[in-house]
Design an enzyme around this catalytic site. Sequence first.
Site, PDB file in Angstrom:
ATOM      1  N   GLU A 218      33.391  43.041  45.614  1.00  0.00           N
ATOM      2  CA  GLU A 218      34.341  43.933  46.384  1.00  0.00           C
ATOM      3  C   GLU A 218      35.466  43.669  44.359  1.00  0.00           C
ATOM      4  OE1 GLU A 218      34.772  45.518  48.545  1.00  0.00           O
ATOM      5  OE2 GLU A 218      33.257  45.059  49.801  1.00  0.00           O
ATOM      6  N   CYS A 252      43.493  47.053  44.202  1.00  0.00           N
ATOM      7  CA  CYS A 252      42.153  47.434  43.958  1.00  0.00           C
ATOM      8  C   CYS A 252      42.213  48.754  43.475  1.00  0.00           C
ATOM      9  CB  CYS A 252      41.097  46.853  45.050  1.00  0.00           C
ATOM     10  SG  CYS A 252      41.311  46.832  46.169  1.00  0.00           S
TER      11      CYS A 252
HETATM   12  P1  NAD Z   1      40.611  37.260  39.594  1.00  0.00           P
HETATM   13  O1  NAD Z   1      39.508  38.362  39.560  1.00  0.00           O
HETATM   14  O2  NAD Z   1      41.036  36.903  38.571  1.00  0.00           O
HETATM   15  O3  NAD Z   1      40.340  36.490  40.567  1.00  0.00           O
HETATM   16  C1  NAD Z   1      39.647  36.114  41.726  1.00  0.00           C
HETATM   17  C2  NAD Z   1      39.660  34.843  42.151  1.00  0.00           C
HETATM   18  O4  NAD Z   1      38.309  34.437  42.085  1.00  0.00           O
HETATM   19  C3  NAD Z   1      40.522  33.923  42.447  1.00  0.00           C
HETATM   20  O5  NAD Z   1      40.523  33.264  43.324  1.00  0.00           O
HETATM   21  C4  NAD Z   1      40.543  33.111  41.199  1.00  0.00           C
HETATM   22  O6  NAD Z   1      40.614  31.615  41.292  1.00  0.00           O
HETATM   23  C5  NAD Z   1      39.058  32.795  41.228  1.00  0.00           C
HETATM   24  N1  NAD Z   1      38.240  33.090  39.996  1.00  0.00           N
HETATM   25  C6  NAD Z   1      38.881  32.408  38.804  1.00  0.00           C
HETATM   26  N2  NAD Z   1      38.253  32.118  37.798  1.00  0.00           N
HETATM   27  C7  NAD Z   1      36.793  32.275  38.015  1.00  0.00           C
HETATM   28  C8  NAD Z   1      35.536  31.998  37.225  1.00  0.00           C
HETATM   29  N3  NAD Z   1      35.153  31.677  36.703  1.00  0.00           N
HETATM   30  N4  NAD Z   1      34.874  31.856  38.458  1.00  0.00           N
HETATM   31  C9  NAD Z   1      34.426  31.931  40.188  1.00  0.00           C
HETATM   32  N5  NAD Z   1      36.018  32.707  40.416  1.00  0.00           N
HETATM   33  C10 NAD Z   1      36.585  32.244  39.844  1.00  0.00           C
HETATM   34  O7  NAD Z   1      40.978  38.662  40.163  1.00  0.00           O
HETATM   35  P2  NAD Z   1      42.869  38.451  40.466  1.00  0.00           P
HETATM   36  O8  NAD Z   1      43.176  38.512  39.454  1.00  0.00           O
HETATM   37  O9  NAD Z   1      42.828  37.849  41.674  1.00  0.00           O
HETATM   38  O10 NAD Z   1      42.807  39.836  41.467  1.00  0.00           O
HETATM   39  C11 NAD Z   1      42.697  41.046  40.438  1.00  0.00           C
HETATM   40  C12 NAD Z   1      41.456  41.713  40.897  1.00  0.00           C
HETATM   41  O11 NAD Z   1      41.218  42.053  42.106  1.00  0.00           O
HETATM   42  C13 NAD Z   1      41.751  43.956  40.340  1.00  0.00           C
HETATM   43  O12 NAD Z   1      40.416  44.295  39.006  1.00  0.00           O
HETATM   44  C14 NAD Z   1      41.481  43.886  41.977  1.00  0.00           C
HETATM   45  O13 NAD Z   1      41.166  45.183  41.639  1.00  0.00           O
HETATM   46  C15 NAD Z   1      40.567  43.743  42.195  1.00  0.00           C
HETATM   47  N6  NAD Z   1      40.376  43.406  43.737  1.00  0.00           N
HETATM   48  C16 NAD Z   1      39.305  44.151  44.839  1.00  0.00           C
HETATM   49  C17 NAD Z   1      39.846  44.620  45.694  1.00  0.00           C
HETATM   50  C18 NAD Z   1      38.192  44.878  45.896  1.00  0.00           C
HETATM   51  O14 NAD Z   1      38.240  44.965  47.954  1.00  0.00           O
HETATM   52  N7  NAD Z   1      37.618  45.554  45.350  1.00  0.00           N
HETATM   53  C19 NAD Z   1      40.341  44.334  45.990  1.00  0.00           C
HETATM   54  C20 NAD Z   1      41.409  43.468  45.994  1.00  0.00           C
HETATM   55  C21 NAD Z   1      41.912  43.101  44.584  1.00  0.00           C
END
Ligand code: NAD
Length: 476
Positions: A218, A252
């Site tokens: 997502e 998002c």
């Molecule tokens: P992010 O990608 O930085 O982090 C999300 C998760 O990934 C966190 O739990 C983090 O610990 C983990 N993570 C970080 N590095 C990682 C790695 N190398 N391998 C595996 N996991 C890792 O996202 P964010 O900044 O927390 O959230 C914002 C983003 O999320 C925006 O792009 C937004 O559009 C998206 N988002 C999407 C939805 C949806 O339902 N489509 C909903 C909310 C947010």
Amino acid sequence: MADNRKTELEALLEKQRDAFTAARPEPLDARRDRIERAMALLKENADELCKAMSADFGSRSIQQSMITDIASTVGFGHYCLKNMAKWSRPERRKVQFPLGLLGAKAELRYEPKGVIGILSPWNFPVNLSFGPLMQVFAAGNRAMIKPSEFTERTSDVMAELVAKRFSDDECAVVTGGPEVAHAFSSLPFDHLVFTGSTATGRKVMEAAARNLVPVTLELGGKSPVFLGRSADLKKAGERIAMGKMMNAGQICLAPDYLYVPEDMEEGAVAAVELGARDMYPTLLANDDYASVVSDRHFDRLKGLVADAREKGADVIEVNPADEDFGNSNTRKMPLTILRNVTDDMAAMQEEIFGPVLPVKTYKAIDEAIDYVNKNDRPLGLYYFGEDGGEREKVLTRTISGGVTVNDVVFHVSMEDLPFGGVGPSGIGSYHGVEGFREFSHARSVYTQPKIDVAKLGGFKPPYGSATDKAIKTMMK
Ligand code: NAD
């Protein structure tokens, strides 16, 4: 990361998988009980969770958190409880003629996959952990959750509460930073659900691929708003401002940029400004308006605006009470509208994820359609207007995860509609029956009749004239 942390995660996964295997076949009541416990956890600890989210953000409305993270997730739990018996019913499928007459049977069973990993982001930390969890449970799975390190207090509270309500072989919350997240995404889960950025999603899919773990991603992207000529400007302005300012644009599905007819730009910008002023007459001390989650994210957003200004954009700060944002340490940012934007600006290249709204103009709507089609497929797409022909033109000539017509963001709140992206904005979906199926394995079960079907059909050696006849019939 210390190797013992990784070993700990592997041991937890093994424990959950063993418990899952030993408990099969589990009655639907066991699933219901888990969903009910998750709902009770949210209801009974709503206050503590909302306070933790507010502290993590610096400032975030308790009422907003109640709506976006608690009540909506409890509602989704109810929806799963109501539908799970129907979703999990086996389906009879057709068998080819004349096998049915001979007693053959084909059936599709939706079976649990096993242990599902849930990696969640900070923007709706409770909703995006417990939302998928409800459907993961509905499908009969166990779960390990790794919430974001940016909302540390909320993650700690969730870990504590889950440990009280669930045995760790049913559901467990693992906390930690990117290294733990990486180790988590490298585990041989039976399925992995990741919500977060497209960049991290790529890494997660790579890690999952090593174990051939199926993923639901997502992700995010630049969700455009098409403002048609027939749109009611006042309504559109209010709704766009609401979608762009809720959670300070850290959604998002937030409308990322606005595409308007050239001669309606003034009116559209004024309508968005008016909508913003009506909802948020002040910002700095206004508890309804959220802060940007961290200094890093705040600097990034200010950087997007500075870059746009440098490259020639007109910058409009919607600051109704003329407050001094320069001397505040609240990480609150007013809605900032960018006009005269060009593609070389970072604000037109990366997902904004904050209260910054670039406005582009078109002479004919086809230009806007072509622009969207040239870029990554967005998560959401919005059309405002009463012109059915134009609406269908926009919908049938573009591709996006989902669509809301005459508003923004709302399609995600329809529990019965699958929610997900397409390509760079995501893979797979949850909500609706689709979510149940996403977390289930559709297992085909064929039952052969007593009669020797292979011989009858000519498929059994030694091949001969019956075989030739069968081939001829099939090739017709
Ligand atoms: P992010 O990608 O930085 O982090 C999300 C998760 O990934 C966190 O739990 C983090 O610990 C983990 N993570 C970080 N590095 C990682 C790695 N190398 N391998 C595996 N996991 C890792 O996202 P964010 O900044 O927390 O959230 C914002 C983003 O999320 C925006 O792009 C937004 O559009 C998206 N988002 C999407 C939805 C949806 O339902 N489509 C909903 C909310 C947010």
